[in-house]
Design an enzyme around this catalytic site. Structure first.
Site, PDB file in Angstrom:
ATOM      1  CB  THR A   1      10.183  -9.757  73.923  1.00  0.00           C
ATOM      2  OG1 THR A   1      10.593  -9.090  75.105  1.00  0.00           O
ATOM      3  CG2 THR A   1      10.770  -9.048  72.714  1.00  0.00           C
TER       4      THR A   1
ATOM      5  NE  ARG B   1      18.494  -5.803  80.196  1.00  0.00           N
ATOM      6  CZ  ARG B   1      17.753  -6.445  79.304  1.00  0.00           C
ATOM      7  NH1 ARG B   1      16.703  -5.878  78.775  1.00  0.00           N
ATOM      8  NH2 ARG B   1      18.062  -7.678  78.944  1.00  0.00           N
ATOM      9  CB  VAL B   2      19.760  -1.115  76.384  1.00  0.00           C
ATOM     10  CG1 VAL B   2      19.313  -1.438  74.966  1.00  0.00           C
ATOM     11  CG2 VAL B   2      19.372   0.318  76.749  1.00  0.00           C
ATOM     12  N   GLY B   3      18.594  -4.270  76.453  1.00  0.00           N
ATOM     13  CA  GLY B   3      18.859  -5.649  76.042  1.00  0.00           C
ATOM     14  C   GLY B   3      19.142  -5.744  74.560  1.00  0.00           C
ATOM     15  CG  ASP B   4      17.914  -9.323  72.656  1.00  0.00           C
ATOM     16  OD1 ASP B   4      17.384  -9.105  73.776  1.00  0.00           O
ATOM     17  OD2 ASP B   4      17.349 -10.013  71.784  1.00  0.00           O
TER      18      ASP B   4
ATOM     19  CB  THR C   1      12.478 -13.247  72.050  1.00  0.00           C
ATOM     20  OG1 THR C   1      11.827 -12.914  73.282  1.00  0.00           O
ATOM     21  CG2 THR C   1      12.099 -14.653  71.649  1.00  0.00           C
ATOM     22  N   GLY C   2      14.349 -13.453  74.589  1.00  0.00           N
ATOM     23  CA  GLY C   2      14.893 -14.162  75.736  1.00  0.00           C
ATOM     24  C   GLY C   2      15.902 -13.285  76.443  1.00  0.00           C
TER      25      GLY C   2
ATOM     26  N   GLY D   1      18.420 -10.994  77.017  1.00  0.00           N
ATOM     27  CA  GLY D   1      19.055 -10.082  76.072  1.00  0.00           C
ATOM     28  C   GLY D   1      20.553  -9.947  76.215  1.00  0.00           C
TER      29      GLY D   1
HETATM   30  N1  ASP Z   1      15.213  -9.921  74.841  1.00  0.00           N
HETATM   31  C1  ASP Z   1      14.484  -9.057  75.736  1.00  0.00           C
HETATM   32  C2  ASP Z   1      15.473  -8.284  76.565  1.00  0.00           C
HETATM   33  O1  ASP Z   1      16.423  -8.873  77.042  1.00  0.00           O
HETATM   34  C3  ASP Z   1      13.542  -9.777  76.649  1.00  0.00           C
HETATM   35  C4  ASP Z   1      12.660 -10.830  76.020  1.00  0.00           C
HETATM   36  O2  ASP Z   1      12.853 -11.176  74.848  1.00  0.00           O
HETATM   37  O3  ASP Z   1      11.743 -11.322  76.703  1.00  0.00           O
HETATM   38  O4  ASP Z   1      15.256  -7.117  76.778  1.00  0.00           O
END
Ligand code: ASP
Length: 294
Positions: A155, A183-186, A206-207, A209
């Site tokens: 990301t 699904r929605v992340g951060d 990032t990571g 979410g």
């Molecule tokens: N943060 C992103 C999510 O959870 C994924 C990522 O940062 O790799 O959608």
């Protein structure tokens, strides 16, 4: 001085190089950041961003993006958008052309088409191959974008600063591979994936979410800088809080990075090694941050 920060070894380099190229051509800070992210979204080699990324469990690519202006806290975001790329540019249109912060799914796509974006198939031969491997149970990718070999995420989240003290934060992603549809992340959530406030600084995440969102990771980190912590201290405080309070936060990498209005920056991760790209008036470097523990 203009400073750009961008996440992860692979997209981060492309993002800061593109942003700087546009800066040299006279672009404003928000355009530089938008172009840095758009370049990553349009590159099919990046498996977690835009064109050619890894799809959801239905085999559909669903994209998320957000952008925030620290001058007046204005923000725009889109989530779960199919068949449109780059979505960072749609997020910017939400910021500039609507009174809203976020548009979702089919209605975000409809808005993008009204704004002149051409719908297209985002799946490439490579993403179809990965999907088939995943369905057959041999996918080289885990649920999150971390490979056994490389332990990296893809990301792209960016922060930009132009003196004296103007900040922009933005992020673009396809989210987690094989996620549940919808699904929605951060990343598109203001305060979770990004936050910018010219009074203090900006932060991005990032990571994983779900965990970053529960921590309101970016807002938390900017607020810590507001209390007087340096960007590095603020990132460490957020990550240590997550390690202490959220059992899921150490199962995968959760990263925050931050920059204050003086141009100092920092980053921290709950797991593995995180690479942050830095571009200070065209001087590009990469820094490594190792996981924290309590
Ligand atoms: N943060 C992103 C999510 O959870 C994924 C990522 O940062 O790799 O959608």
């Amino acid at each position: 001085m203009t400073t750009f920060l961008a996440t992860w070894r692979e997209p981060g380099k492309t993002a800061v190089e593109t942003a700087w190229k546009h800066r040299q051509q006279g672009a404003d800070l928000m355009t530089c950041i938008e172009m840095g992210l758009a370049e990553c979204e349009l590159d099919p080699d990046f498996l977690a961003i835009g064109l050619g990324s890894l799809p959801n469990s239905d085999g559909e690519i669903e994209l998320d993006a957000s952008i925030m202006d620290g001058a007046d806290l204005s923000a725009g975001a889109v989530c779960s958008v199919q068949n449109i790329c780059p979505v960072i540019s749609v997020a910017r249109k939400v910021l500039e052309d609507t009174p809203h912060v976020m548009l979702a799914g089919d209605q975000a796509k409809r808005f993008a088409i009204e704004k002149g974006f051409e719908p297209r198939n985002l799946m490439t031969a490579e993403s179809i191959k990965h999907l088939e491997e995943w369905k057959a149970g041999n996918a080289p990718y885990k649920y999150i974008h971390v490979t056994e070999e490389h332990l990296h995420g893809d990301t792209v989240t960016m922060l930009g600063l132009e003196e004296p003290g103007h900040l922009i934060a933005a992020s673009a992603t396809s989210g987690l591979a094989w996620k549940l549809p919808g699904r929605v992340g951060d990343s598109p959530i203001i305060g979770a994936g990004i936050y910018a406030d010219d009074e203090t600084g900006a932060a991005g995440a990032t990571g994983l979410g779900e965990e970053l969102w529960k921590a309101c990771a970016s807002f938390r980190t900017v607020e810590a800088m507001k209390r007087g912590l340096s960007p590095q201290e603020a990132c460490e405080e957020t990550i240590l809080h997550m390690i202490r309070r959220q059992p899921g936060a150490t199962e995968h990498a959760c990263v925050v990075f931050a920059m204050n209005k003086a141009g100092e920056y920092g980053a921290a991760t709950t797991q593995g090694v995180f690479h942050l790209w830095i571009c200070q008036d065209g001087v590009i470097t990469v820094k490594e941050y190792s996981e924290l523990s309590l």
